[in-house]
Design an enzyme around this catalytic site. Structure first.
Site, PDB file in Angstrom:
ATOM      1  N   GLU A  83       0.835  -1.212   0.000  1.00  0.00           N
ATOM      2  CA  GLU A  83       0.000   0.000   0.000  1.00  0.00           C
ATOM      3  C   GLU A  83       0.868   1.260   0.000  1.00  0.00           C
ATOM      4  OE1 GLU A  83      -2.989  -0.072   3.084  1.00  0.00           O
ATOM      5  OE2 GLU A  83      -3.407   2.053   2.826  1.00  0.00           O
ATOM      6  N   LYS A 258      -6.482   0.002  12.201  1.00  0.00           N
ATOM      7  CA  LYS A 258      -5.918  -0.502  10.942  1.00  0.00           C
ATOM      8  C   LYS A 258      -4.669   0.306  10.591  1.00  0.00           C
ATOM      9  CE  LYS A 258      -5.586  -1.278   6.286  1.00  0.00           C
ATOM     10  NZ  LYS A 258      -4.837  -0.546   5.282  1.00  0.00           N
ATOM     11  N   ASP A 274       4.667 -13.989  12.176  1.00  0.00           N
ATOM     12  CA  ASP A 274       3.318 -14.439  11.839  1.00  0.00           C
ATOM     13  C   ASP A 274       2.353 -13.277  12.065  1.00  0.00           C
ATOM     14  OD1 ASP A 274       0.759 -15.505  11.881  1.00  0.00           O
ATOM     15  OD2 ASP A 274       1.388 -17.367  12.856  1.00  0.00           O
ATOM     16  N   HIS A 372      -2.330  10.522  -0.316  1.00  0.00           N
ATOM     17  CA  HIS A 372      -2.483   9.108  -0.597  1.00  0.00           C
ATOM     18  C   HIS A 372      -2.771   8.877  -2.078  1.00  0.00           C
ATOM     19  CE1 HIS A 372      -3.426   5.043   0.815  1.00  0.00           C
ATOM     20  NE2 HIS A 372      -4.235   5.025  -0.223  1.00  0.00           N
TER      21      HIS A 372
END
Ligand code: NAD
Length: 711
Positions: A83, A258, A274, A372
């Site tokens: 991203e 997030k 992980d 962005h």
């Protein structure tokens, strides 16, 4: 002490960035080499041993974030993420955080809980007290399974019990074995311990074992990170308001968290951790009060600074798992430079907090979309195959239009290219070149064989405006305008399939394409000889004493056998087809002048040897021209291989070029050699029936490729 405050890294290309990190001591020579040649990438054969039904490996961008100062120590952080704006966000926030001393991160313990669930219990009270009394016995039994862990200072520390009410009024006991797993994440370590003691736990409870596996709600491995920023009051208050909203609104808290995980997951992947385990733990912890809350919170300190704090469970490892198989994960760990798993967890928490700040600051100021979307537009334009020369223009239009989609990028590109071909403005085309045989020898009056890379460069000129793309063409355009007597303003854009300074004649092709575009726009009716003469002047401006081969091929776009006497002799060849040639570009640009000078001084010391090598090269070029005209690629390939050996003998090859030549030959090329001056630049490989295989082999090793026909 190395400083991680590094500016301008984002402006370098990848090879230069790697070189800079090596120069600053953040990458060892070996690691820089791994990155430069793709040696860190997991092999398919290793991947096949990791999971089932493997058909390949999957790539993601591997980046580094500079500028971090955590607990007074400088770090650069490895990040693997697809991203855009995450890496830039953390990097900027890290830079800003240094002004107030960087980030403080701490963790008081790092224990992983293994759970043993017991059901069908006779008497719950008796079971709980039996477990309490047997605590020492159970810990000893668990530790007996992993004696090495004890030697490393780890081991099972506590046994906790939790009474659970299942549906249908059934009871269950969850016995939690809390284990210090040192530098391992510990999933397998703890699972084996749980399996070993579960029968005894069931016996003590007078019940049956239901489950025995670790818990991913790792709230005995909490990490706390804090940071302060001195900010403009409006921005500061905007961030605090966003934090307050996340406290009150779980829908917003999910997005807020997030953002934290954007930073943490990227470091987790880059260090072989992980990330599903980390994600599961983080969100379970965020909801552990019964309400889903933000993990990072922002407030104003007494002295008016913005104060941020993140608390998150992070049970991560620096050993074990699949790290021994995945060289990229080991490289990521070396880049992070951490000595222990807890230090890595603290670094991750710092990264997560900075990422959250970057996102909130963007939201509180210009709105996240602007920054962005620009980065997003760049990756969309890249995926749509927009050529370098039109890249910035297409990105600007994509961003301004708001519809940032690959189809739209292609539409804008087509509009620009159409505009070049028809109506407004005029276009000019030119070919790139490869030297198939005889480079260097040509400087000493021997023959060289060169082939065009057709339609490699398109230039567009349009009246009005005075923009130049790329800006580096300024002096070339100036000279062409003087030669053609042009006073009015024109915008010039060059779109090129050829990388610059790679021995592929890009500068001559730029000149030819621009001259032709002006010619078409102004209706001057220049013939090829006139175009070639102006392009030669441009080459002289750029390179001093060019041979004239590049501009001749760029102009005529035909294969030719050259010889340089007082004037350049150029004999065009008639070919039946475009030869099956793959060009591979190295990561290094060779400086033609230095290489030619080097050969000259070595020849002065050994004129006899060098002249006989040049005579052999001359014969190779002439024989090669014949083989080429009858498409005898077996013969031509052999001649190329001999020529490469001779180029190596005169000292213009490099380990990287040798590697590329070997890769191409191993993938089925009948001949492969460096092309042009050497010292870097490109290779050519002749691959009848094997073009795709050779391309794939070079690209898999990280080298850009081109074919002869760019149409
Ligand atoms: P592991 O099984 O590879 O064990 C770690 C090994 O490292 C041990 O053999 C230990 O002896 C050795 N070691 C060497 N130096 C050490 C040190 N300084 N400290 C501690 N150990 C040291 O790895 P693991 O951490 O037990 O398990 C991690 C793996 O388990 C991950 O790949 C994860 O995906 C997987 N896993 C996760 C879950 C889950 O999260 N629910 C469940 C099962 C498996």
């Amino acid at each position: 002490m190395k400083k991680s405050r590094i500016s301008g890294l984002h402006r370098l290309d990848v090879p230069a960035r790697i070189a800079e990190l090596q120069r600053l001591g953040w990458l060892s020579e070996a690691d820089a080499g791994l990155l430069a040649h793709g040696g860190h990438v997991l092999l398919t054969s290793s991947a096949d041993k990791m999971i089932e039904n493997v058909v390949g490996v999957f790539g993601l961008p591997f980046a580094i974030v500079p500028n971090l100062l955590v607990n007074g120590r400088d770090y650069i952080v490895p990040m693997v993420v697809e991203e855009p704006s995450i890496v830039a966000g953390v990097s900027n926030a890290a830079k800003l955080s240094r002004e107030m001393g960087g980030i403080t991160a701490a963790s008081s313990e790092s224990l992983l809980a293994g759970q043993i669930h017991i059901t069908k219990i006779g008497n719950v009270e008796t079971a709980l007290s039996a477990l309490g009394e047997a605590q020492e016995e159970l810990l000893a039994a668990a530790n007996a399974v992993h004696p090495r862990l004890i030697e490393r200072g780890g081991g099972a520390r506590e046994l906790e019990t939790h009474l659970l009410e299942l549906s249908g009024e059934r009871a269950a006991i969850a016995a939690h074995l809390l284990v210090d797993t040192r530098d391992a994440m510990g999933a397998n370590l703890v699972n084996t311990m749980c399996e070993a003691i579960a029968p005894r736990v069931a016996e003590l409870c007078g019940g049956q074992v239901a489950l025995r596996i670790l818990s991913n709600l790792t709230d005995r491995s909490l990490v706390n990170a804090r940071v302060q920023f001195q900010l403009d009051e409006t921005v500061r208050d905007g961030i605090v308001l966003a934090s307050d909203i996340a406290q009150a609104d779980p829908y917003r808290a999910a997005t807020h968290n997030k953002g934290v995980m954007n930073g943490i997951d990227a470091v987790a992947i880059a260090t072989g951790n992980d990330w599903r385990a980390i994600e599961a733990g983080a969100h379970a912890f965020a909801a552990s009060s019964g309400r889903y809350l933000p993990m990072a919170t922002w407030s104003v300190s007494a002295d008016g600074a913005l104060r941020g704090e993140l608390t998150i469970p992070l049970k991560v490892g620096t050993v074990g798992g699949t790290r021994d198989v995945n060289p990229a994960a080991r490289l990521g760990l070396r880049i992070a430079g951490v000595e222990a798993a807890q230090e890595l967890a603290e670094l991750m928490a710092a990264t997560g907090l900075l990422q959250n700040f970057a996102a909130l600051r963007a939201l509180a100021t210009s709105g996240i979309q602007a920054g962005h979307m620009k980065l997003h537009a760049r990756s969309v334009a890249l995926s749509a195959g927009v050529p370098d020369a039109l890249f910035d223009e297409v990105v600007a239009e994509l961003t301004a239009g708001g519809e940032i989609k690959a189809w739209r990028a292609q539409e804008i590109l087509a509009e620009k290219q159409d505009k070049a071909r028809t109506g407004e403005g005029s276009a000019g085309h030119a070919a790139g070149k490869i030297i198939l045989l005889g480079e260097h020898a040509v400087v000493y009056g021997r023959h060289a064989l060169a082939l065009p890379v057709s339609n490699a460069v398109v230039a567009t000129v349009s009246a009005g405006g005075a923009s130049l793309h790329p800006p580096e063409i300024e002096s070339m355009v100036g000279l062409i305008r003087r030669e053609l007597g042009i006073d009015e303003h024109y915008s010039v854009t060059v779109s090129s399939a050829l990388p610059i300074a790679m021995g592929l004649g890009a500068s001559a092709a730029f000149a030819v394409a621009i001259v032709r575009a002006f010619d078409a726009e102004l209706g001057k009716g220049l013939d090829d000889a006139a175009v070639n003469a102006i392009a030669f002047k441009c080459e002289r401006l750029a390179h001093g004493t060019p041979s004239g081969i590049d501009n001749t091929i760029a102009t005529f776009g035909q294969s030719m056998l050259f010889r340089r006497g007082d004037v350049l002799e150029a004999n065009p060849l008639n070919l039946n087809e475009v030869p099956p040639i793959v060009i591979g570009c190295s990561h290094t640009t060779g400086l033609t002048r230095d290489l030619v000078d080097g050969v000259r001084s070595r020849r002065e010391r050994n004129p006899g040897h060098y002249d006989s090598i040049f005579d052999q090269m001359d014969a190779l070029s002439r024989e090669g021209a014949q083989a080429l005209q009858v498409s005898d690629y077996g013969k031509l390939g052999e001649l190329m291989n001999v020529n490469h050996g001779l180029l190596n003998a005169i000292g213009v090859s490099t380990p990287e070029l040798e590697n590329m030549v070997s890769l191409a030959r191993a993938a089925g090329a009948t001949g492969a050699k460096l092309t042009g001056a050497g010292g870097g630049g490109s290779i050519v490989a002749l691959c009848p029936g094997k073009v795709e295989q050779v391309r794939a082999a070079l690209e898999a090793a990280g080298f850009r490729t081109l074919e002869l026909d760019q149409e």
